[in-house]
Scaffold this motif. Structure first.
Motif, PDB file in Angstrom:
ATOM      1  N   ASP A 239       0.886  -1.105  -0.103  1.00 36.41           N
ATOM      2  CA  ASP A 239       0.035  -0.142   0.067  1.00 36.41           C
ATOM      3  C   ASP A 239       0.874   1.174   0.103  1.00 36.41           C
ATOM      4  O   ASP A 239       0.230   2.396  -0.254  1.00 36.41           O
ATOM      5  N   TRP A 240       2.034   1.158   0.246  1.00 38.50           N
ATOM      6  CA  TRP A 240       3.103   2.064   0.379  1.00 38.50           C
ATOM      7  C   TRP A 240       2.823   3.154   1.589  1.00 38.50           C
ATOM      8  O   TRP A 240       2.699   4.446   1.504  1.00 38.50           O
ATOM      9  N   ILE A 241       2.118   2.492   2.552  1.00 39.78           N
ATOM     10  CA  ILE A 241       1.825   3.299   3.856  1.00 39.78           C
ATOM     11  C   ILE A 241       2.405   2.641   4.843  1.00 39.78           C
ATOM     12  O   ILE A 241       1.994   1.590   5.413  1.00 39.78           O
ATOM     13  N   SER A 246      -1.334  -1.572   7.385  1.00 37.13           N
ATOM     14  CA  SER A 246      -1.935  -1.310   5.812  1.00 37.13           C
ATOM     15  C   SER A 246      -1.278  -2.797   5.323  1.00 37.13           C
ATOM     16  O   SER A 246      -0.442  -3.765   5.815  1.00 37.13           O
ATOM     17  N   GLY A 272       0.220   0.039  -4.637  1.00 38.98           N
ATOM     18  CA  GLY A 272      -0.537   1.195  -4.352  1.00 38.98           C
ATOM     19  C   GLY A 272      -2.005   1.483  -4.817  1.00 38.98           C
ATOM     20  O   GLY A 272      -2.647   0.357  -5.086  1.00 38.98           O
ATOM     21  N   SER A 278      -1.482   7.447  -1.925  1.00 38.79           N
ATOM     22  CA  SER A 278      -0.597   6.128  -1.524  1.00 38.79           C
ATOM     23  C   SER A 278       0.383   5.327  -2.701  1.00 38.79           C
ATOM     24  O   SER A 278       0.297   4.320  -3.175  1.00 38.79           O
TER      25      SER A 278
END
Length: 365
Positions: A239-241, A246, A272, A278
Motif C-alpha cells: 500500500d506504500w503506507i 496496511s 498502491g 498511496s
C-alpha cells in the motif's frame, strides 16, 4: 536456456509467443454508458496485437454495472457484452496474440468521471450510482462522494457470483486468459488491506479473513474457467503506507502462495492505490520490479510472476526476464506511445526473426 523477452511462455495449454503483455489500461470510451466495447476498443487493442505483444489484455472490465470506475467503462455482465467483445478477441487472436480480460469491480472507487473530466464523483441523479465496500467509509473525495454503504453477506455473494458469470461470458467472448483485479484500491484490494477493511466478521480482521473474499472469487472463476486455460491475479504488493496497519509485501508473498494452491497461474505485481496519496514520491524505472522478484522468490517455482511499472525500453523489458526477475514484462504507457513496441524491441535486440512482423509492415523493418 535462459528465457528472454522473446521466449514463448507456456501457461497450462496456452502459449504466449513472447514475454510482453499489454497492461490493462482503462479507455473510458463506451459511448452510451452501457459497458459495450466499441470500434475504439477494437482498434486500440487490435493494434497492440499487430504490434507483436504476446498477450493483449483488456482494460478493467466490470462484472456488474456498479463495478465500473466510470460510466464509460467496459463490462461483461450480459450476453450483449459477449457479442460486442467477440470481434475484438477474434482480431487479437488472428494476429497471433493471446486475448486476455481483466475482470474487475471498482468498489468504493466507482462512479466517478473520466480522468480528462476531473475524476470527480458522479451522483446518482447525473448517471452515477451507490458504491459498495468492506466498510462504511466512502472514497475520500475533496467534494461529496456518491452514496456508499458497507457490504453485507448478500452483497458479497452477489459479487462472487458476478465474477463467476463474468468469467463464463468472457470465455464465450473468446478470451484465453482471465485476470482478477485485486489491486489499486478497488474492491478486492479494499478487503485485503487493513487500511480499508475494518470488518469484524469472517471477511475482516485476520489475514485469513481479509483474504477470504479474494480466495472465494478466485475459486468461483477457476470453477468455470477451463483447466487448460490460465488465470492471473493482479495485486498491489504494497500500500506504500508505513503505519503498521496496511498491506505489505510480506503479506503479498503469503497471499501468492495461497492463490497458487487455488489454481492461479500468474501474479501480476503492481502496487498502491488504496488511498489518494498511496504511491511513492519518486517512482523511477522498474520501481515495482523488486516486489515481483520478491514474490517470485518466495513462492513455488512454477507460479509465474509479471512485473509492471515504468518499463519503457526494450533493453529494460528484456533484462527483467533474462535476469530472472519476472517471467513476464507488462508494459502500459509505453504501449500508448508505441503500439508496435514489441516489434521495435525485436528490431533493437536483433530478434526480428523471432516475431511475426505483419507482411503489410515488412518494408519498415
Amino acid at each position: 536456456m535462459t528465457p528472454d523477452l522473446f521466449s514463448p511462455l507456456d501457461m497450462r495449454d496456452t502459449t504466449a509467443p513472447n514475454r510482453v503483455m499489454v497492461s490493462p489500461m482503462c479507455q473510458y470510451s463506451c459511448e452510451d454508458r452501457d459497458g459495450l466495447p466499441t470500434d475504439w476498443h477494437r482498434v486500440h487493442l487490435g493494434s497492440r496485437a499487430v504490434g507483436g505483444a504476446g498477450i493483449v489484455m483488456s482494460e478493467a472490465t466490470a462484472v456488474e454495472p456498479r463495478g465500473r470506475i466510470s460510466p464509460e467503462d467496459t463490462g461483461i455482465w450480459s450476453d450483449e457484452h459477449v457479442e460486442a467483445w467477440q470481434p475484438v478477441t477474434a482480431f487479437i487472436a488472428k494476429e497471433g496474440s493471446i486475448p486476455a480480460i481483466q475482470l474487475a469491480h471498482a468498489g468504493r472507487k466507482a462512479s466517478k468521471r473520466r480522468p480528462w473530466e476531473g475524476s470527480t464523483p458522479v451522483q446518482p441523479d447525473s448517471g452515477g450510482w451507490e458504491t459498495i465496500g468492506p466498510s462504511g467509509n466512502a472514497w475520500p473525495y475533496d467534494g461529496e462522494a456518491p452514496p456508499h454503504r458497507r457490504m453485507d453477506h448478500d452483497d458479497i455473494e452477489t459479487v462472487i457470483e458476478s465474477f463467476r458469470t463474468g468469467a463464463e461470458r468472457a470465455l464465450e467472448a473468446g478470451f484465453e486468459i482471465a485476470e482478477i483485479h485485486a489491486a489499486h484500491g478497488y474492491l478486492l484490494h479494499e478487503f485485503l488491506s487493513p487500511a480499508t477493511n475494518d470488518r469484524t466478521d469472517e471477511y475482516g480482521g485476520s489475514f485469513e479473513d481479509r483474504t477470504r473474499f479474494l480466495r472465494e472469487v478466485v475459486s468461483a472463476v477457476r470453477d468455470v474457467w477451463p483447466d487448460e486455460k490460465p488465470v492471473f491475479v493482479r495485486i498491489s504488493a504494497t500500500d506504500w503506507i508505513d503505519d503498521g496497519e496496511s498491506w505489505t509485501v510480506e503479506q503479498s508473498v503469503r497471499l501468492a502462495r495461497g492463490l497458487y494452491e487455488a489454481g492461479v497461474d500468474l501474479i501480476d505485481v503492481s502496487s498502491g492505490g488504496i488511498a489518494p496519496a498511496s504511491y511513492p514520491d519518486e517512482a523511477g524505472p522498474n520501481y515495482q520490479v523488486p516486489h515481483a522478484e520478491r514474490i517470485g522468490d518466495g513462492t513455488p517455482e512454477d507460479l509465474l510472476v509479471g512485473a509492471v511499472g515504468k518499463i519503457t525500453t526494450p533493453e529494460q523489458a528484456d533484462g527483467i526476464v533474462a535476469n530472472g526477475r519476472a517471467d513476464l514484462a507488462i508494459v502500459g504507457r509505453e504501449h500508448l506511445r508505441d503500439p508496435y513496441f514489441t516489434i521495435r524491441a525485436a528490431d533493437q535486440l536483433d530478434a526480428l526473426d523471432r516475431v511475426d512482423v505483419p507482411p503489410q509492415y515488412d518494408r519498415a523493418f
